[in-house]
Write a protein that holds these residues in place. Structure first.
Motif, PDB file in Angstrom:
ATOM      1  N   ASN A  22      -1.414   0.594   2.251  1.00 54.07           N
ATOM      2  CA  ASN A  22      -0.459   1.187   1.325  1.00 54.07           C
ATOM      3  C   ASN A  22       0.977   0.777   1.629  1.00 54.07           C
ATOM      4  N   CYS A  23       1.186   0.057   2.710  1.00 55.39           N
ATOM      5  CA  CYS A  23       2.531  -0.394   3.074  1.00 55.39           C
ATOM      6  C   CYS A  23       2.993  -1.509   2.132  1.00 55.39           C
ATOM      7  N   SER A  24       4.284  -1.785   2.164  1.00 54.62           N
ATOM      8  CA  SER A  24       4.838  -2.876   1.374  1.00 54.62           C
ATOM      9  C   SER A  24       4.149  -4.183   1.763  1.00 54.62           C
ATOM     10  N   LYS A  25       4.269  -5.184   0.921  1.00 54.49           N
ATOM     11  CA  LYS A  25       3.542  -6.441   1.114  1.00 54.49           C
ATOM     12  C   LYS A  25       3.795  -7.063   2.485  1.00 54.49           C
ATOM     13  N   SER A  29       5.087  -5.659   5.233  1.00 54.37           N
ATOM     14  CA  SER A  29       4.612  -4.756   6.292  1.00 54.37           C
ATOM     15  C   SER A  29       3.097  -4.803   6.407  1.00 54.37           C
ATOM     16  N   ARG A  30       2.421  -4.760   5.273  1.00 51.90           N
ATOM     17  CA  ARG A  30       0.954  -4.818   5.270  1.00 51.90           C
ATOM     18  C   ARG A  30       0.461  -6.115   5.903  1.00 51.90           C
ATOM     19  N   LYS A  51      11.203  -7.328  11.176  1.00 50.96           N
ATOM     20  CA  LYS A  51      10.244  -6.948  10.139  1.00 50.96           C
ATOM     21  C   LYS A  51       9.021  -6.243  10.736  1.00 50.96           C
ATOM     22  N   GLU A  77      10.075  -2.729  11.356  1.00 42.77           N
ATOM     23  CA  GLU A  77      10.105  -2.026  10.071  1.00 42.77           C
ATOM     24  C   GLU A  77       8.687  -1.670   9.615  1.00 42.77           C
ATOM     25  N   GLU A 129       7.258   1.982   8.938  1.00 44.49           N
ATOM     26  CA  GLU A 129       6.699   2.326   7.633  1.00 44.49           C
ATOM     27  C   GLU A 129       5.307   2.938   7.806  1.00 44.49           C
ATOM     28  N   ARG A 178       3.898   6.618   6.549  1.00 39.37           N
ATOM     29  CA  ARG A 178       2.791   6.730   5.587  1.00 39.37           C
ATOM     30  C   ARG A 178       1.538   7.401   6.163  1.00 39.37           C
TER      31      ARG A 178
END
Length: 145
Positions: free
Chosen positions: A73-76, A78-79, A109, A112, A116, A120
């Motif tokens: 579910n993390c941003s692209k 981060s995922r 990154k 971050e 994140e 979540r």
């Protein structure tokens, strides 16, 4: 939020607790890369010891699904970093080469991404009816006299 302390806390959690959760759930990291969402955690009202043991297994499964969903579910970016670091076990060096980032950009990154995830995971733990300790660490404000 103290980003350095939170990132360190998440790293410790993912490297230590995740292995335990997976082993006790009878799962492996590949199961988390694209979890099949059922929308609810497993919850029952059993009383005897055999059923109590099954509840423990269900709870470990729910923890694993919550972790997998939080990562996915993390941003692209981060995922991508979390999946490569945790699920695929790629070294930082390999990720830096694959992503074509400078060392400094990658580590910023990655920090971050870990923060994140810490934000979540609480939602997904709640959604899967399980408890995962708060991973975010906040700085105490100093009172100057």
């Amino acid at each position: 939020m103290d980003k350095v302390a939170t990132a360190s806390n998440v790293t410790d959690f993912l490297h230590n607790n995740l292995a335990e959760y997976l082993a006790n759930a009878g799962m492996n990291k590949a199961d988390l890369s694209s979890p099949q969402l059922n929308g609810t955690g497993v919850s029952h009202g059993f009383e005897n010891s055999a059923e109590s043991n099954m509840l423990k297994i269900f709870d470990y499964e729910n923890k694993c699904w919550a972790i997998g969903c939080a990562i996915n579910n993390c941003s692209k970016v981060s995922r991508q970093i979390l999946q490569s670091s945790i699920l695929k076990e790629l070294s930082d060096y390999d990720q830096i080469m694959r992503l074509n980032y400078s060392d400094r950009t990658f580590y910023r990154k990655k920090q971050e991404a870990l923060c994140e995830f810490a934000t979540r995971i609480q939602f997904w733990a709640y959604k899967y009816n399980t408890h995962i300790a708060e991973l975010r660490i906040y700085q105490e404000k100093e009172n100057k006299v």
